[in-house]
Write a protein that holds these residues in place. Structure first.
Motif, short mmCIF file in Angstrom:
data_model
loop_
_atom_site.label_atom_id
_atom_site.label_comp_id
_atom_site.label_asym_id
_atom_site.label_seq_id
_atom_site.Cartn_x
_atom_site.Cartn_y
_atom_site.Cartn_z
N ARG A 67 16.30 -27.42 -3.53
CA ARG A 67 15.67 -27.07 -2.25
C ARG A 67 16.02 -28.15 -1.23
N LEU A 68 15.88 -27.78 0.05
CA LEU A 68 16.15 -28.71 1.15
C LEU A 68 15.22 -28.37 2.30
N TRP A 69 14.52 -29.38 2.83
CA TRP A 69 13.57 -29.16 3.93
C TRP A 69 13.76 -30.20 5.01
N ARG A 70 13.18 -29.90 6.17
CA ARG A 70 13.08 -30.88 7.24
C ARG A 70 11.61 -31.25 7.41
N PRO A 71 11.27 -32.54 7.31
CA PRO A 71 9.90 -32.95 7.63
C PRO A 71 9.78 -33.04 9.16
N PRO A 72 8.59 -33.28 9.68
CA PRO A 72 8.49 -33.48 11.14
C PRO A 72 9.42 -34.62 11.58
N LEU A 73 10.13 -34.40 12.66
CA LEU A 73 11.12 -35.37 13.13
C LEU A 73 10.75 -35.91 14.52
N ARG A 74 11.17 -37.14 14.75
CA ARG A 74 11.06 -37.71 16.10
C ARG A 74 12.35 -37.37 16.83
N PRO A 75 12.35 -37.40 18.18
CA PRO A 75 13.57 -37.09 18.93
C PRO A 75 14.75 -37.96 18.47
N GLY A 76 15.88 -37.30 18.26
CA GLY A 76 17.10 -38.00 17.85
C GLY A 76 17.16 -38.38 16.38
N GLU A 77 16.13 -38.04 15.61
CA GLU A 77 16.10 -38.42 14.20
C GLU A 77 16.72 -37.31 13.34
N TRP A 78 17.54 -37.71 12.39
CA TRP A 78 18.09 -36.78 11.40
C TRP A 78 17.50 -37.20 10.06
N ARG A 79 16.62 -36.37 9.53
CA ARG A 79 16.03 -36.68 8.23
C ARG A 79 15.78 -35.37 7.51
N SER A 80 15.99 -35.38 6.22
CA SER A 80 15.68 -34.20 5.41
C SER A 80 15.13 -34.66 4.07
N LEU A 81 14.44 -33.74 3.40
CA LEU A 81 13.93 -33.98 2.05
C LEU A 81 14.63 -32.98 1.14
N GLY A 82 15.19 -33.47 0.06
CA GLY A 82 15.90 -32.59 -0.87
C GLY A 82 15.33 -32.70 -2.27
N LEU A 83 15.25 -31.56 -2.94
CA LEU A 83 14.90 -31.52 -4.36
C LEU A 83 16.21 -31.32 -5.10
N PHE A 84 16.59 -32.32 -5.90
CA PHE A 84 17.85 -32.30 -6.62
C PHE A 84 17.59 -32.31 -8.12
N ALA A 85 18.53 -31.76 -8.89
CA ALA A 85 18.48 -31.79 -10.34
C ALA A 85 19.75 -32.45 -10.86
N ALA A 86 19.59 -33.34 -11.83
CA ALA A 86 20.73 -34.01 -12.44
C ALA A 86 20.33 -34.47 -13.83
N ALA A 87 21.31 -34.70 -14.67
CA ALA A 87 21.04 -35.13 -16.05
C ALA A 87 20.39 -36.51 -16.07
N ASP A 88 20.81 -37.38 -15.13
CA ASP A 88 20.27 -38.74 -15.09
C ASP A 88 20.57 -39.35 -13.72
N ASP A 89 20.16 -40.60 -13.54
CA ASP A 89 20.34 -41.28 -12.25
C ASP A 89 21.82 -41.38 -11.87
N GLY A 90 22.67 -41.63 -12.86
CA GLY A 90 24.10 -41.75 -12.58
C GLY A 90 24.70 -40.46 -12.05
N GLN A 91 24.34 -39.33 -12.67
CA GLN A 91 24.86 -38.05 -12.20
C GLN A 91 24.31 -37.74 -10.80
N LEU A 92 23.04 -38.08 -10.57
CA LEU A 92 22.48 -37.85 -9.23
C LEU A 92 23.26 -38.64 -8.19
N GLU A 93 23.58 -39.90 -8.48
CA GLU A 93 24.35 -40.71 -7.52
C GLU A 93 25.71 -40.08 -7.25
N GLU A 94 26.35 -39.55 -8.29
CA GLU A 94 27.64 -38.86 -8.09
C GLU A 94 27.47 -37.66 -7.16
#
Length: 198
Positions: free
Chosen positions: A42-69
């Motif tokens: 999933r991917l969402w946008r939280p409330p943003l301030r003007p000029g701000e680029w921010r998103s929240l993502g729900l990711f799945a990976a086998a482990d921290d290393g795969q997530l970083e990849e």
């Protein structure tokens, strides 16, 4: 394993608009590929301030290393920093329930049982909380629930018709008197897999 990733993008001053647009197009295409592979849930946008680029993502990976990849493979990573929070299964998680029309909210719960509370009273309250979570999941309000790192912390994904309804839902939880809750309203992100695939 699932992770909540807060993604903050800062485009360097003087970057031509065309270059930004090209990276955003490649990012959207990569998001679709990661969604199809099951890494971007999933991917969402939280409330943003003007000029701000921010998103929240729900990711799945086998482990921290795969997530970083996975995160490093995304074109906007050249301008983005990612804050990763690992999520663990929660016993009251309804697993992705169908989404009703409404607004989605993320809630961070911190539970503090008052000192001197009898163990049986705490256990009974936890059982009532689990039943209420199942009711709210059946009504399409509670979509997901995870344990957060740290003591007695949880993250919830909810759906409600308004902030007032979300507040009423939270107040209906048996553990409400023992909880500190931080609520973040979410809006749709154009690369959210729920829109791309669903």
């Amino acid at each position: 394993m699932e992770y909540l990733v807060t993604r903050t993008t800062r485009v360097p001053d003087g970057t031509p608009d065309q270059a930004v647009d090209e990276v955003r197009v490649r990012e959207a295409a990569r998001s679709r590929e990661l969604a199809a592979a099951g890494h971007l849930v999933r991917l969402w946008r939280p409330p943003l301030r003007p000029g701000e680029w921010r998103s929240l993502g729900l990711f799945a990976a086998a482990d921290d290393g795969q997530l970083e990849e996975v995160l490093a493979s995304m074109p906007l990573r050249v301008w983005r920093t990612d804050e990763v929070t690992p999520l663990a299964p929660h016993p009251n998680d309804p697993a992705l329930a169908p989404v009703n029309a409404g607004t989605e909210f993320l809630t961070t719960f911190t539970i503090s049982v008052p000192e001197g509370t009898p163990a049986q009273a705490a256990k009974d309250t936890e059982a009532r909380e689990a039943r209420r979570a199942k009711e709210l999941a059946g009504q399409g309000h509670l979509l997901r629930l995870w344990r957060l790192p740290g003591r007695s912390r949880a993250l919830g994904l909810w759906n409600a018709g308004s902030p007032a309804e979300m507040q009423a839902i939270l107040k209906s939880l048996p553990m409400d008197p023992w909880m500190t809750v931080e609520t973040t309203p979410l809006s749709q992100h154009p690369s959210d897999p729920a829109l791309i695939i669903g």
